[in-house]
Design an enzyme around this catalytic site. Sequence first.
Site, PDB file in Angstrom:
ATOM      1  N   SER A  12      -1.581 -14.580 -33.351  1.00 36.55           N
ATOM      2  CA  SER A  12      -1.007 -13.492 -32.571  1.00 36.55           C
ATOM      3  C   SER A  12      -1.692 -13.224 -31.240  1.00 36.55           C
ATOM      4  O   SER A  12      -1.125 -12.559 -30.379  1.00 36.55           O
ATOM      5  CB  SER A  12      -1.006 -12.200 -33.398  1.00 36.55           C
ATOM      6  OG  SER A  12      -0.058 -12.283 -34.430  1.00 36.55           O
ATOM      7  N   LYS A  68      -1.865  -2.487 -27.792  1.00 38.36           N
ATOM      8  CA  LYS A  68      -0.855  -3.081 -28.659  1.00 38.36           C
ATOM      9  C   LYS A  68      -0.247  -2.011 -29.558  1.00 38.36           C
ATOM     10  O   LYS A  68      -0.967  -1.158 -30.097  1.00 38.36           O
ATOM     11  CB  LYS A  68      -1.502  -4.187 -29.494  1.00 38.36           C
ATOM     12  CG  LYS A  68      -0.527  -5.012 -30.319  1.00 38.36           C
ATOM     13  CD  LYS A  68      -1.236  -6.196 -30.970  1.00 38.36           C
ATOM     14  CE  LYS A  68      -0.264  -7.028 -31.785  1.00 38.36           C
ATOM     15  NZ  LYS A  68      -0.918  -8.228 -32.380  1.00 38.36           N
ATOM     16  N   SER A  94       2.085 -12.097 -32.092  1.00 40.67           N
ATOM     17  CA  SER A  94       2.686 -10.780 -32.025  1.00 40.67           C
ATOM     18  C   SER A  94       2.255  -9.966 -30.812  1.00 40.67           C
ATOM     19  O   SER A  94       2.818  -8.914 -30.533  1.00 40.67           O
ATOM     20  CB  SER A  94       2.353 -10.004 -33.299  1.00 40.67           C
ATOM     21  OG  SER A  94       0.955  -9.829 -33.427  1.00 40.67           O
TER      22      SER A  94
END
Length: 490
Positions: free
Chosen positions: A181, A82, A157
Amino acid sequence: MTADELCFLTAREMADLVRTGQVSAVELVRAHLDRIDAVNPAVNAIVTLVPEQALADAARADEARSAGRPLGPLHGIPVAHKDTHRTAGIRTTYGSRIFADHVPDDDELVVTRIRAAGAITIGKTNVPEFAAGSHTYNEVFGLTRNPYALDRSAGGSSGGAAAALACGMQPLADGNDMGGSLRNPASFCNVVGLRPTAGRVPQYPSVLPWSSLTVPGPMARSVDDLALLLSVIAGPDPRCPISLADDPRTLDGPLEVDLHGVRVAWAPDLGGAVALDPAVADVLARQVGVLEGLGCVVVEDHPDLSGADEVFRTLRAWQFQLAYGELLDAHRDLVKPSLAANIEAGRELRAEDVARAEGMRGELWERMHAFFAGYDVLVAAVSPVPPFDARLEYPCLPAAGDGGAAGGAGYLDWMRLAYWISATGCPALSVPAGFSGDGLPVGMQIVGPPGADRRVLEIGHMFETSTGHGRRRPPVVDATAAAVAGGESR
């Protein structure tokens, strides 16, 4: 086995093939790089790619196997991290123009553990700016599209991670979860994501090392693979004061269990957190029979989550102003308005506001503890809506519906089903539950008492095995395969 077939094996299968020499790490990494080249332009999930480094690392992984050296559980498996997780020598932008060219000197702890287990870093996955919001777009790399419908959101996210998993660009993914997320993008992209018990996966570095609101966690295409990754990234670290001392190896291993008598509290809207879209409600309603068919005793009930909204919004704003306040002062023109508003909301908090939120959070914890004395898990929707129009920053919910479920048109309103659970500190798994009439994924959230991560995984595994929803591939994968085949035939 074709390269595409190789990319959709489980992570465990990939690791076994590399470990036994049936497939080299170089072959495995190259297959995934080819898949990224073919599919990523359509979805924009992986935003920084390091193919030369990945292939060189894969060659060293093959040399280690040939030399008979000990191999980690993820040996040779390609992983993109990420873009909010620091990676040594690889650009880490946090989805922000402020850090568009930022290259860290060291790895974040979760990355360190994944690479120490033998995984090969192939790049970074897209995020919203500073991971704020559950829709993945930013002004550095643009929008990540949902592989099941390119005009829809992939969630966030960890939206880039979820889309990459669904498309076969990586078999495992890391992420973190404050208000959903790991769970919202898993729901939107038909993969699995776990918000672990706070401290299960230690976070380092952190500006708030004692906070349990944001937790790192794993994503995968199956619960079994997710358990494998969780066992790698979990475990104590002295630099994280809330890290749990439990042996992470207990999280892995066979997840097949008998669910007869398991007590399930069924609360799709968490007792009125938000009004569910009919498409989501219809998909979830069909899962009661699945759970009962597995032997579970399903009862319509929900915990008292009063105060969860204030707890989450207050502590989130406080955390945002601490983490990003100075950046806002220095680069206000480079910060998206919704993030700036979050930071300013934190600055307006008084000491009594934070104290009240912490007190309410303690009361919420006690009520959840009492609730789980009567149930093994709580089951709810992950998101009240299916993947929404990607041109929007967030969906506007309908007005309050029957039963008093709340609507709302604010930045955070639609995320209540996820962030109310965040406020409780409980582990929560998003697992594929089916599809709407127009083919959009819908996830189901399985919530357990604090510390019951393994139990949540067992129930999620048995559910996904009985339904097979997670095996359905997105249209963009089939379309790409057809285009490649057409090109070859010409």
